[in-house]
Every structure is written in structure tokens, then in C-alpha cells.
Write a protein that holds these residues in place. Structure first.
Motif, mmCIF file in Angstrom:
data_model
loop_
_atom_site.group_PDB
_atom_site.id
_atom_site.type_symbol
_atom_site.label_atom_id
_atom_site.label_comp_id
_atom_site.label_asym_id
_atom_site.label_seq_id
_atom_site.Cartn_x
_atom_site.Cartn_y
_atom_site.Cartn_z
ATOM 1 N N VAL A 328 0.783 -1.314 0.154
ATOM 2 C CA VAL A 328 0.100 0.091 -0.172
ATOM 3 C C VAL A 328 0.783 0.986 0.200
ATOM 4 O O VAL A 328 0.625 2.243 -0.758
ATOM 5 C CB VAL A 328 -0.853 0.095 1.422
ATOM 6 C CG1 VAL A 328 -1.727 1.209 1.199
ATOM 7 C CG2 VAL A 328 -1.737 -1.118 1.254
ATOM 8 N N GLU A 329 1.864 1.426 0.882
ATOM 9 C CA GLU A 329 2.818 2.324 0.880
ATOM 10 C C GLU A 329 3.481 2.708 -0.362
ATOM 11 O O GLU A 329 3.542 4.003 -0.675
ATOM 12 C CB GLU A 329 3.756 2.236 1.783
ATOM 13 C CG GLU A 329 3.289 2.228 3.334
ATOM 14 C CD GLU A 329 2.650 3.508 3.717
ATOM 15 O OE1 GLU A 329 3.253 4.696 3.244
ATOM 16 O OE2 GLU A 329 1.776 3.528 4.640
ATOM 17 N N ASP A 363 -8.353 -4.347 5.238
ATOM 18 C CA ASP A 363 -7.457 -3.719 6.195
ATOM 19 C C ASP A 363 -6.632 -2.584 5.113
ATOM 20 O O ASP A 363 -6.502 -1.476 5.309
ATOM 21 C CB ASP A 363 -6.522 -4.333 6.902
ATOM 22 C CG ASP A 363 -7.485 -5.035 8.050
ATOM 23 O OD1 ASP A 363 -6.977 -6.068 8.555
ATOM 24 O OD2 ASP A 363 -8.552 -4.462 8.274
ATOM 25 N N ARG A 364 -6.089 -3.435 3.847
ATOM 26 C CA ARG A 364 -5.328 -2.537 3.117
ATOM 27 C C ARG A 364 -6.016 -1.675 2.335
ATOM 28 O O ARG A 364 -5.560 -0.507 1.991
ATOM 29 C CB ARG A 364 -4.496 -3.823 2.053
ATOM 30 C CG ARG A 364 -3.486 -4.528 2.635
ATOM 31 C CD ARG A 364 -2.644 -5.238 1.500
ATOM 32 N NE ARG A 364 -1.314 -5.536 2.191
ATOM 33 C CZ ARG A 364 -1.188 -7.162 2.463
ATOM 34 N NH1 ARG A 364 -2.331 -7.541 2.516
ATOM 35 N NH2 ARG A 364 0.008 -7.344 3.234
ATOM 36 N N ARG A 366 -8.530 0.000 3.361
ATOM 37 C CA ARG A 366 -9.016 0.966 4.184
ATOM 38 C C ARG A 366 -7.683 1.999 4.309
ATOM 39 O O ARG A 366 -7.622 3.362 4.344
ATOM 40 C CB ARG A 366 -9.156 0.697 5.691
ATOM 41 C CG ARG A 366 -9.608 1.814 6.529
ATOM 42 C CD ARG A 366 -9.778 1.168 7.958
ATOM 43 N NE ARG A 366 -9.002 0.052 8.199
ATOM 44 C CZ ARG A 366 -7.737 0.261 8.806
ATOM 45 N NH1 ARG A 366 -7.394 1.620 9.164
ATOM 46 N NH2 ARG A 366 -7.176 -0.716 9.483
ATOM 47 N N GLN A 367 -6.529 1.489 4.544
ATOM 48 C CA GLN A 367 -5.030 2.093 4.562
ATOM 49 C C GLN A 367 -5.093 2.953 3.185
ATOM 50 O O GLN A 367 -4.499 4.042 3.415
ATOM 51 C CB GLN A 367 -4.045 0.996 4.603
ATOM 52 C CG GLN A 367 -2.781 1.812 4.795
ATOM 53 C CD GLN A 367 -1.613 0.802 5.088
ATOM 54 O OE1 GLN A 367 -1.900 -0.359 5.293
ATOM 55 N NE2 GLN A 367 -0.327 1.207 5.247
ATOM 56 N N LEU A 368 -5.243 2.178 2.180
ATOM 57 C CA LEU A 368 -5.245 2.865 0.804
ATOM 58 C C LEU A 368 -5.827 4.247 0.728
ATOM 59 O O LEU A 368 -5.653 5.253 0.406
ATOM 60 C CB LEU A 368 -5.453 2.134 -0.320
ATOM 61 C CG LEU A 368 -5.241 2.619 -1.615
ATOM 62 C CD1 LEU A 368 -3.866 3.055 -1.883
ATOM 63 C CD2 LEU A 368 -5.772 1.775 -2.611
ATOM 64 N N ASN A 369 -7.163 4.024 1.045
ATOM 65 C CA ASN A 369 -8.110 5.341 1.190
ATOM 66 C C ASN A 369 -7.782 6.308 1.939
ATOM 67 O O ASN A 369 -7.791 7.627 1.652
ATOM 68 C CB ASN A 369 -9.572 4.640 1.416
ATOM 69 C CG ASN A 369 -10.099 3.928 0.143
ATOM 70 O OD1 ASN A 369 -9.843 3.849 -0.903
ATOM 71 N ND2 ASN A 369 -10.886 2.916 0.632
ATOM 72 N N GLU A 370 -7.097 5.973 3.356
ATOM 73 C CA GLU A 370 -6.957 7.054 4.284
ATOM 74 C C GLU A 370 -5.599 7.854 3.633
ATOM 75 O O GLU A 370 -5.578 9.176 3.668
ATOM 76 C CB GLU A 370 -6.539 6.511 5.529
ATOM 77 C CG GLU A 370 -7.727 5.904 6.458
ATOM 78 C CD GLU A 370 -7.155 5.098 7.595
ATOM 79 O OE1 GLU A 370 -6.080 5.243 7.783
ATOM 80 O OE2 GLU A 370 -8.256 4.627 8.323
ATOM 81 N N GLY A 371 -4.680 7.111 2.989
ATOM 82 C CA GLY A 371 -3.447 7.723 2.225
ATOM 83 C C GLY A 371 -4.015 8.690 1.119
ATOM 84 O O GLY A 371 -3.527 9.733 0.981
#
Length: 379
Positions: A328-329, A363-364, A366-371
């Protein structure tokens, strides 16, 4: 072994089919029985005439007819009679053929053939390596060769940098290690290995990569790549003064026309160092430390070589994410890089690819959308 056993059975079956009739006795001569009958009839005529049952004229006529039939039967039997030979000789010939043919064939194959040669399928025989083939196909052929010849140091040396350019950093790390093992240690190979380890880590100089750069400098104190990345490691650790000292030393010792001077000068300016006399930093330019800061710096760069370097870093990151979409990062760095470089269409395309890659992992995703929200994009 199974294939050879099948071939042996087929050979035996073929030989039996041909030689089995030779081993059998010939059929009984049916023509011989007719001759015996006619001779008995002639003898019977003589007996009938002696006993007065038939007359001499009748006996002569009967003899003539039976003699004619006897001669015809004898002639036919002579023409149809098969040429017979010794049964024991025919059976001996069959045995010799059954045993001798496979032995002779095997002897010729062992003398002239190559029983230890591996399989060479038709598809591979018709495939000829040339410059017009896609790079991926050529790489696959080299990898297939190295699977069969894992100690070919020259092959690993050729393959490793190509894998790095394709963004296959994990495979490149393995290839560089094998090149060192089988082709010999050198500063260049150690520095390249460290750079491949950085690629696997998304541009971060990890402990393993730093160790390889230190080994390269130990082998050659003037190795520019290793020295630069050791300075970058110091910068990433927050030791800007150490980074500046390393880069100042490089500029002071290196040739004035060294192609890496603009990169090192820009890095030196970035950490607040002073460029030694005889060299000037490019106005407003800075070189990449981490991928994010590299993209921010690329916006104002004008040198063609610096632009090429930055673009190469972005392309390698994009290639790696195509094969490993769980990072994701990495996706966020790629989207941000395209935005900074003014390539919004590519940024949106990378965003769509990122969402597709992590769609099955809540989970990934959600992390992507937040970023993406932090980048000012709709999450």
C-alpha cells in the motif's frame, strides 16, 4: 525408465509377429493324400479284373482315367509344395533375431547417440534467441539455462542487472549473490547488490544494503555508487553532517567530469553542506533520498540526466507494484510521484490499479483510502 521399458516391449512384439510363423511346423501335405487314393484305385482295378468282375477293356479305360487324375494331382502337389527347411534352424534364427537385434541397436546407440542428453522439446528447438524477442522472453531463456547450470557465474552476472531494470529486485538480489559466489567478489558487484536490496525496500538503505556498500568500499575506497549510498544511509538516519562529509570527500577526490557529480552536489546542498571549490550545485536542485522526497525534488530539476534518473525510479516502482500489489505504501508513493511530476492521468490510473490490487483485503483497502485522502484525493 518407463519409456525405455515400453519401447522394449514394442520391439519384442514386432519381432514375434514376424518370426513366430517361422518357428512353426509346416502344414500337412493335403496333395499327398490324393495320390495315395488314386494308387489304391489302380490296385483295386487290377484285383477286379483278376477276379473277373470287369473286363480288360473296361480295366484299361479305368486305368487311363485314374492315371490321368493321378498325374494331375502329383503335378499340382509338386507346384504347391512349400519349400520346407529345418525347424531347428528356423527357431534358432528367430531367437537370434529376438535377442540380437535389440543388442545391436543398443550398441550403435551407446556408441553414436547421447543417452545422457536431457530433453529438448520441439518448442525449444524452434525458438531461437534474437534481438527482436521481448526482453522478458530472453530473460526467461537465461533463467532456464541457469536452472540447469546454477554455477554459471557469467550467466548470473549478465542476468542480475537486467532483473534490476525490470523491477524484479528480489530476483536481482539472488542473481547478484550468485554472481559473487560463482564469478568472484568485487566492489562493483557488492554495490549493485546493495542497490538491488534498496529496490526491494522501496528506496530505503536497509541494514543489509548498507553492509553491502561497506563491503564495496572496503574492496575499493573510490567506488562512487557505494560511497554515495553510504552518505544517503547517513542522511536517512538523521546524520546529515556525516552524509555531508562523505559527499564532500567524493567531490574532492573525484574527477571533475565524473557523471555522478551533479547528483552528489545536489545531495550535499540538500543536507546543508558546502560544495567544495571547483564544483557548483545545480540551482534549486536536489537529489532523491527516499522516493517521496525524490519526486518532490524532481519538479524543479532541469538537467536531462537527473530527470531520467527520477523517471527511472518511478518506472521501477510501478513495475514492482505490478508484480507485488500488496504494498500500500508503495502505491501511495507512486500516486504522489505522478502528482508531483504533473502527470495526473498516470496518478489516477495508478490509483485505480491500487484499489484493484487490494480490493480483497479490507485492511489494506482502508489504509489506501486514508492515504489517498491525505493526498487530497477522494478516498
Amino acid at each position: 525408465m518407463t519409456l525405455w521399458f515400453v519401447f522394449a516391449l514394442m520391439t519384442v512384439a514386432a519381432i514375434f509377429a514376424v518370426l513366430w510363423p517361422l518357428s512353426r511346423r509346416g502344414r500337412a501335405d493335403s496333395g499327398g493324400s490324393e495320390v495315395v487314393v488314386y494308387r489304391d484305385q489302380l490296385a483295386e482295378i487290377d484285383r477286379d479284373m483278376a477276379s473277373g468282375i470287369i473286363g480288360a477293356a473296361e480295366a484299361d479305360a479305368a486305368r487311363i482315367e485314374i492315371s490321368r487324375r493321378l498325374l494331375a494331382a502329383a503335378d499340382q502337389n509338386g507346384r504347391d509344395a512349400p519349400v520346407t527347411g529345418s525347424l531347428s534352424l528356423r527357431r534358432a534364427a528367430a531367437i537370434v533375431a529376438l535377442v540380437g537385434l535389440p543388442v545391436i541397436a543398443s550398441s550403435f546407440y551407446l556408441a553414436l547417440g547421447s543417452p545422457r542428453l536431457g530433453d529438448f522439446p520441439l518448442a525449444e528447438r524452434s525458438r531461437v534467441a534474437d534481438a527482436n524477442q521481448p526482453l522478458a522472453n530472453l530473460v526467461a531463456q537465461v533463467e532456464a539455462h541457469l536452472e540447469k547450470n546454477p554455477t554459471d557465474g557469467r550467466g548470473w552476472t549478465v542476468l542480475a542487472p537486467v532483473l534490476s531494470r525490470l523491477g524484479r529486485y528480489d530476483d536481482a538480489v539472488r542473481a547478484y549473490r550468485n554472481a559473487i559466489t560463482y564469478a568472484g567478489d568485487s566492489a562493483d558487484r557488492r554495490a549493485d547488490l546493495g542497490e538491488a536490496l534498496m529496490g526491494s525496500a522501496g528506496g530505503v538503505v536497509t541494514a543489509d544494503a548498507k553492509a553491502e556498500f561497506e563491503r564495496a568500499v572496503a574492496l575499493n575506497g573510490d567506488d562512487a555508487k557505494a560511497s554515495y549510498f553510504l552518505g544517503l544511509a547517513a542522511e536517512q538516519d538523521g546524520r546529515k553532517a556525516d552524509a555531508a562529509a562523505l559527499w564532500q570527500k567524493m567531490l574532492a577526490k573525484g574527477p571533475s567530469d565524473a557523471p555522478w557529480r551533479p547528483l552528489v552536489q545536489a545531495a550535499l546542498v540538500r543536507v546543508g553542506g558546502t560544495v567544495p571549490a571547483g564544483g557548483s550545485a545545480p540551482g534549486g536542485a536536489s537529489a532523491p533520498a527516499l522516493p517521496d522526497s525524490a519526486m518532490a525534488a524532481a519538479k524543479d530539476m532541469s538537467e536531462a540526466d537527473r530527470s531520467t534518473m527520477i523517471k527511472g525510479m518511478v518506472d521501477r516502482l510501478a513495475t514492482r507494484l505490478k508484480t507485488n500489489g500488496d504494498d500500500v505504501e508503495g502505491w501511495l508513493r507512486l500516486v504522489r510521484a505522478y502528482l508531483v511530476m504533473g502527470e495526473r492521468d498516470k496518478a489516477m490510473s495508478a490509483l485505480a490499479d491500487a484499489r484493484q490490487a487490494v480490493a480483497n483485503d479490507a485492511d489494506r483497502l482502508r489504509q489506501l483510502n486514508e492515504g489517498l485522502k491525505n493526498l487530497g484525493l477522494d478516498g
